[in-house]
Design an enzyme around this catalytic site. Structure first.
Site, PDB file in Angstrom:
ATOM      1  N   THR A  93      62.083 -12.592  28.052  1.00 38.27           N
ATOM      2  CA  THR A  93      62.972 -13.788  28.740  1.00 38.27           C
ATOM      3  C   THR A  93      62.324 -14.546  29.645  1.00 38.27           C
ATOM      4  OG1 THR A  93      64.112 -11.939  30.220  1.00 38.27           O
ATOM      5  CG2 THR A  93      65.278 -12.356  28.012  1.00 38.27           C
ATOM      6  N   GLU A 153      57.730   1.065  31.643  1.00 38.38           N
ATOM      7  CA  GLU A 153      57.440  -0.492  31.826  1.00 38.38           C
ATOM      8  C   GLU A 153      56.961  -0.591  33.426  1.00 38.38           C
ATOM      9  OE1 GLU A 153      59.978  -3.633  29.878  1.00 38.38           O
ATOM     10  OE2 GLU A 153      59.121  -4.934  31.343  1.00 38.38           O
ATOM     11  N   ARG A 205      69.053 -10.522  30.149  1.00 35.39           N
ATOM     12  CA  ARG A 205      69.155 -10.264  28.594  1.00 35.39           C
ATOM     13  C   ARG A 205      70.539  -9.836  28.256  1.00 35.39           C
ATOM     14  NH1 ARG A 205      65.843  -9.759  23.971  1.00 35.39           N
ATOM     15  NH2 ARG A 205      63.853 -10.212  25.302  1.00 35.39           N
ATOM     16  N   ARG A 248      65.069   0.579  25.796  1.00 38.65           N
ATOM     17  CA  ARG A 248      65.187   0.170  24.418  1.00 38.65           C
ATOM     18  C   ARG A 248      66.618  -1.013  24.307  1.00 38.65           C
ATOM     19  NH1 ARG A 248      63.679   3.934  19.450  1.00 38.65           N
ATOM     20  NH2 ARG A 248      62.579   2.153  18.267  1.00 38.65           N
ATOM     21  N   PHE A 276      59.671   3.880  25.609  1.00 39.55           N
ATOM     22  CA  PHE A 276      61.026   3.559  25.542  1.00 39.55           C
ATOM     23  C   PHE A 276      61.780   2.559  26.564  1.00 39.55           C
ATOM     24  CE2 PHE A 276      60.806   7.488  23.067  1.00 39.55           C
ATOM     25  CZ  PHE A 276      60.710   6.956  21.947  1.00 39.55           C
ATOM     26  N   PHE A 324      67.215  -3.215  26.531  1.00 41.02           N
ATOM     27  CA  PHE A 324      67.015  -4.118  27.725  1.00 41.02           C
ATOM     28  C   PHE A 324      68.188  -4.833  28.274  1.00 41.02           C
ATOM     29  CE2 PHE A 324      64.373  -7.010  30.727  1.00 41.02           C
ATOM     30  CZ  PHE A 324      63.725  -6.047  31.165  1.00 41.02           C
ATOM     31  N   ALA A 370      59.732  -5.542  25.296  1.00 47.13           N
ATOM     32  CA  ALA A 370      60.402  -6.536  24.677  1.00 47.13           C
ATOM     33  C   ALA A 370      60.312  -6.842  23.083  1.00 47.13           C
ATOM     34  CB  ALA A 370      60.032  -8.013  25.323  1.00 47.13           C
ATOM     35  N   GLU A 392      63.197  -2.888  19.288  1.00 48.29           N
ATOM     36  CA  GLU A 392      64.489  -2.833  20.195  1.00 48.29           C
ATOM     37  C   GLU A 392      65.806  -3.200  19.171  1.00 48.29           C
ATOM     38  OE1 GLU A 392      62.798  -4.996  23.257  1.00 48.29           O
ATOM     39  OE2 GLU A 392      63.920  -3.778  24.494  1.00 48.29           O
TER      40      GLU A 392
HETATM   41  N1  MTE Z   1      59.130   3.905  19.218  1.00 48.04           N
HETATM   42  C1  MTE Z   1      58.347   4.962  19.740  1.00 48.04           C
HETATM   43  N2  MTE Z   1      58.185   5.782  18.923  1.00 48.04           N
HETATM   44  N3  MTE Z   1      58.154   5.197  21.049  1.00 48.04           N
HETATM   45  C2  MTE Z   1      58.552   4.221  22.287  1.00 48.04           C
HETATM   46  O1  MTE Z   1      58.340   4.549  23.187  1.00 48.04           O
HETATM   47  N4  MTE Z   1      59.652   2.144  22.649  1.00 48.04           N
HETATM   48  C3  MTE Z   1      60.426   0.858  22.044  1.00 48.04           C
HETATM   49  C4  MTE Z   1      60.031   0.550  20.573  1.00 48.04           C
HETATM   50  N5  MTE Z   1      59.718   1.612  19.668  1.00 48.04           N
HETATM   51  C5  MTE Z   1      59.392   3.024  21.505  1.00 48.04           C
HETATM   52  C6  MTE Z   1      59.277   2.734  20.097  1.00 48.04           C
HETATM   53  C7  MTE Z   1      60.537  -0.223  22.800  1.00 48.04           C
HETATM   54  S1  MTE Z   1      61.600  -0.164  24.085  1.00 48.04           S
HETATM   55  C8  MTE Z   1      59.976  -1.435  22.718  1.00 48.04           C
HETATM   56  S2  MTE Z   1      60.197  -2.489  23.626  1.00 48.04           S
HETATM   57  C9  MTE Z   1      58.942  -1.347  21.414  1.00 48.04           C
HETATM   58  O2  MTE Z   1      58.982  -0.251  21.083  1.00 48.04           O
HETATM   59  C10 MTE Z   1      57.439  -1.738  22.175  1.00 48.04           C
HETATM   60  O3  MTE Z   1      56.656  -1.844  21.060  1.00 48.04           O
HETATM   61  P1  MTE Z   1      56.292  -3.146  20.245  1.00 48.04           P
HETATM   62  O4  MTE Z   1      56.495  -4.234  21.074  1.00 48.04           O
HETATM   63  O5  MTE Z   1      54.948  -2.969  19.710  1.00 48.04           O
HETATM   64  O6  MTE Z   1      57.395  -3.087  19.296  1.00 48.04           O
HETATM   65  N1  HPA Z   2      62.267  -7.391  27.641  1.00 49.71           N
HETATM   66  C1  HPA Z   2      61.557  -6.299  27.930  1.00 49.71           C
HETATM   67  N2  HPA Z   2      61.114  -6.204  29.067  1.00 49.71           N
HETATM   68  C2  HPA Z   2      61.138  -7.026  30.124  1.00 49.71           C
HETATM   69  C3  HPA Z   2      61.675  -8.348  29.840  1.00 49.71           C
HETATM   70  C4  HPA Z   2      62.400  -8.563  28.470  1.00 49.71           C
HETATM   71  O1  HPA Z   2      62.837  -9.595  28.085  1.00 49.71           O
HETATM   72  N3  HPA Z   2      61.613  -9.149  30.695  1.00 49.71           N
HETATM   73  C5  HPA Z   2      60.678  -8.568  31.494  1.00 49.71           C
HETATM   74  N4  HPA Z   2      60.342  -7.636  31.204  1.00 49.71           N
HETATM   75 MO1  MOS Z   3      61.176  -2.036  25.708  1.00 54.18          MO
HETATM   76  S1  MOS Z   3      62.986  -1.501  26.715  1.00 54.18           S
HETATM   77  O1  MOS Z   3      61.331  -3.639  26.373  1.00 54.18           O
HETATM   78  O2  MOS Z   3      59.992  -1.148  26.656  1.00 54.18           O
END
Ligand code: MTE
Ligand code: HPA
Ligand code: MOS
Length: 751
Positions: A435, A227, A305, A337, A223, A339, A504, A707
């Site tokens: 970004t 990161e 963001r 999530r 979540f 950001f 992101a 997100e």
């Molecule tokens: N869904 C689950 N089940 N667990 C997670 O930790 N992280 C969220 C989202 N959905 C998350 C989740 C966040 S903050 C992001 S940025 C995206 O998943 C990252 O994965 P993706 O880029 O493959 O969507």
């Molecule tokens: N989103 C999520 N994580 C990030 C970003 C963004 O735009 N830029 C750097 N880390």
């Molecule tokens: Mo999601 S806050 O960009 O890991």
């Protein structure tokens, strides 16, 4: 529809997380000794007693670091271990390594530390007053607000606060490192950013990155919390493992994870909004104070963001938004999530709610007058294309009968004295891409084995969002073979290097496109082999459902035979795909550009029922029209929307972080910090997909989904606010999230 490939192993407990990796004989365990005060200078520290405890292997301080004591990613302002000053409670000072976790933790109690205390600041506005900023402020603007106020029929001002949020990933932070040949280390880390972890370990140990191999099977949730903030723990076990030449492991207890790690940034903001007589928003100004904590971490990117999304799904011709990133004595706040977008969107929605309340109209009437339209310019210079907010809103209004819902609620409220309902609309526009433009790249490595089975490695990290399932779908789609043939490997920096964190919402887009490119190129080679076998040209060949076709005719050659023939013909059956998002760019000197590949749109209708005697409430209904593009997996994507909405509702309603005046987190356990459970989740969530083709730049035209839907949850705040107002017309609406039952109760009886 393909099911999440992990579903069975998850529910049968067979999925391997960090703590399930079988440990090597002689593995040592670490525990972190942290600052007991929020701000001060260490005047004395003695850990000889702890070192003498039987079973203690060694205690590490900053003095033991062979490289640099510096783990700051964007700004180099964060030490791995405190040297003389400490800046937050829970800041790592020492790392204790013992033959068991119990002994390591016992030793922590034998460490003697004295700290000369300095003033601790936890409020971002106070930090700003004192000049304590992590980076200089930034402003995005379009039009000219100064010239516009005089033309506005109505002007409203207000203050908005939103709280932090604990990630509460089920798996806490942890890492396991062990020496391999030639002074190298293999490190398992529960991280969203394998390369970042690799880079920081290399920096701390003063070794080249090629000495450090990071391997990630999956995370029990991230979540955003992993990161950046998996890094210190991976660095600590690596330091100990490197120096002792032994395997070292650590995983935080829930309590330690909650008190030591950063969270969503609380923001405090001022707004001024100006409208014309016919409810067009002519001008909008906001100044926001981001509570960054004691080091920058990702705050500069999160600030960015917030600036991008500060007008949500609206076009406001004259806008000026400024964010100050304030340095406070809390753990460095980090990605979560959304950001920074949710914090920005909450302010514009508050401004609209305030205007609507003062004008005694439904906020909907202001919202629908101001939606972004095709070719409108965002305050960051990008021209809006394929704008779907209007379509989502209209479909939500019609298919969910928005106006009747509003009337029913009004009727309920006139008939009931002690229960009141409220309803709100939450529109959404969220930009997809990191970004920071250079981060929008990814690679994938594909092996076709000689038996026809396929191994796929990408830079994407599985954290429950089912990105691995989507990766298998991509390979199965390009090759047109059964998904059973495809195995997804762990994410490993020796197989796929220089990865961006999986964040992101762009993990699937970036890595999936790299994978698509690799598979397409392999497919080309296999078609060439087939054309040789069939005496034709490659363009006459197709592979459909594991079978070779020539000019649309099945020829009796299966995938396995084709692969075997190619191998014997010495064709390379391995490929590396590279993807870099085209088109995007951003010029920070002008704060203008085209930072996003595309935007995700949607509209949520949220309704709540409030118990006006107790101040307790429930979310009855969440009805959403969401723009998935052409969803490649509707089960997974709906799951992402549902999870995100509930997390968003938690943020604005019940999740409250409390600190005492010394900067100590009071809500440091699950008895004091409440997240939505099955009973407090909405009684009903209905999701309708907007039917669109989907953008070319999304993976298989399926839009990123991780997100954006978090922001729908914000609507719960405004629905509750209306229910309060229905009970107590004297309530002067204010914007202080989360709106916990205690706060609701105070407002129900405000005089
Ligand atoms: N869904 C689950 N089940 N667990 C997670 O930790 N992280 C969220 C989202 N959905 C998350 C989740 C966040 S903050 C992001 S940025 C995206 O998943 C990252 O994965 P993706 O880029 O493959 O969507
Ligand atoms: N989103 C999520 N994580 C990030 C970003 C963004 O735009 N830029 C750097 N880390
Ligand atoms: Mo999601 S806050 O960009 O890991």
């Amino acid at each position: 529809m393909m099911k999440n490939i992990d579903s069975i192993s998850h529910v049968t407990g067979k999925s391997v997380y960090l703590d399930d990796i079988p440990v090597q004989k002689g593995t040592l365990y670490g525990a972190v000794f942290t600052s007991p005060v929020a701000h001060g200078k260490i005047t004395y520290i003695d850990y000889t007693k702890a070192e003498e405890l039987p079973g203690i292997e060694r205690i590490f301080s900053y003095r033991d670091i062979p490289g640099r004591n510096q783990i700051g990613g964007i700004i180099e302002d964060e030490t791995l271990f405190a040297e003389s000053e400490v800046h937050y409670q829970g800041q790592p000072v020492l790392f204790v390594v013992a033959i068991s976790e119990n002994i390591a933790r016992k030793a922590l109690k034998l460490i003697d530390i004295r700290v000369e205390e300095y003033e601790a600041i936890t409020d971002p506005r106070e930090a700003k007053e004192k000049g304590l900023l992590l980076i200089p402020p930034r402003t995005f603007k379009i039009g000219n607000i100064a010239d516009t106020w005089s033309r506005c029929e109505y002007i409203f001002e207000g203050k908005v606060d939103s709280g932090g949020q604990e990630h509460l990933y089920i798996e806490t932070q942890g890492s396991y490192a062990y020496p391999v040949d030639n002074g190298s280390l293999r490190v398992h880390s529960s991280t969203q950013g394998a390369t970042l972890v690799q880079k920081m370990i290399a920096r701390v140990l003063n070794v080249p990155m090629h000495r450090i191999e990071i391997d990630v099977a999956r995370l029990g949730g991230g979540f955003g919390g992993k990161e950046d903030q998996a890094t210190p723990f991976a660095c600590m076990v690596s330091l100990a493992s490197y120096i002792l030449q032994k395997p070292v492991k650590m995983a935080l207890s829930r309590h330690d994870d909650m008190r030591m790690t950063g969270k969503r940034h609380p923001y405090s903001s001022d707004f001024k909004i100006g409208l014309s007589k016919d409810l067009k928003i002519l001008a909008y100004k906001t100044t926001m104070y981001q509570n960054g904590g004691a080091a920058s971490d990702l705050s500069p990117a999160i600030m960015e963001r917030t600036l991008f999304h500060s007008t949500n799904a609206y076009f406001i011709p004259n806008t000026e938004v400024t964010v100050y990133s304030c340095k406070t004595n809390l753990p460095p706040n980090t990605a979560f999530r959304g950001f920074g977008a949710p914090q920005g969107m909450f302010v514009i929605e508050s401004a609209i709610a305030k205007a609507a309340c003062q004008l005694n109209i439904s906020p909907r009437l202001i919202q629908e007058k101001n939606f972004l339209a095709e070719k409108d310019e965002f305050q960051y210079g990008q021209i809006a294309e394929n704008v779907n907010i209007g379509k989502c809103y209209t479909l939500a209004r019609e298919s969910f009968d928005m106006v009747s819902l509003e009337n029913e609620i009004q009727e309920f409220n006139t008939k009931n004295n002690y229960f009141k309902k409220g309803i709100s609309i939450m529109p959404l526009c969220f930009g997809i891409s990191f970004t920071k433009t250079p981060m929008n790249q990814a690679r994938a490595l594909v092996h076709i084995y000689q038996d026809g089975s396929i191994g796929v490695s990408t830079g994407a990290i599985e954290m429950g969002q089912a990105v691995n399932t989507k990766m298998i779908q991509v390979a199965a789609h390009v090759f047109s073979v059964d998904a059973e043939k495809i195995k997804i490997e762990s994410t490993n920096t020796s197989r796929v290097a220089n990865t961006s964190p999986t964040a992101a919402s762009s993990g699937a887009d970036l890595n999936g496109n790299a994978l698509r490119i690799a598979c397409t190129s392999l497919l080309g080679r296999l078609k060439e082999t087939a054309s040789k076998m069939l005496n034709c040209i490659p363009s006459e060949i197709e592979i459909i459902d594991d079978e070779v076709y020539k000019n649309k005719q099945k020829v009796g050659i299966r995938w396995e035979k084709l692969v075997e023939t190619a191998f014997l013909d010495r064709v390379c059956l391995t490929e590396n795909g590279h993807y870099a998002t085209p088109v995007i760019h951003f010029d920070k000197t002008r704060e203008k550009g085209h930072p996003f590949a595309y935007h995700v749109y949607g509209t949520a209708i949220i309704s709540v029922t409030l118990d006006c005697i107790r101040g307790t409430y429930q979310v009855d209904d969440v009805k959403i029209v969401h723009d998935f593009g052409n969803s490649m997996n509707t089960i997974i994507d709906h799951g992402q929307v549902e999870g995100a909405v509930v997390q968003g509702i938690g943020w604005v309603t019940m999740e409250e972080l409390a600190y005492d005046t010394s900067g100590k987190l009071l809500s440091n356990s699950l008895s004091a910090y409440k997240v939505p459970d099955i009973y407090s989740a909405p009684k009903n969530i209905e999701i309708k997909a907007l039917e669109t083709e989907g953008p070319e730049l999304a993976l298989l035209k399926s839009k990123a989904v991780g997100e954006p839907p978090f922001n729908y949850g914000i609507g719960a705040f405004f629905a509750l606010q209306k229910a309060i107002k229905a009970f107590n017309p004297k309530y002067k609406i204010d914007f202080d999230a989360p709106l916990t039952p205690e706060k609701v109760l105070m407002r129900l009886y405000q005089k």
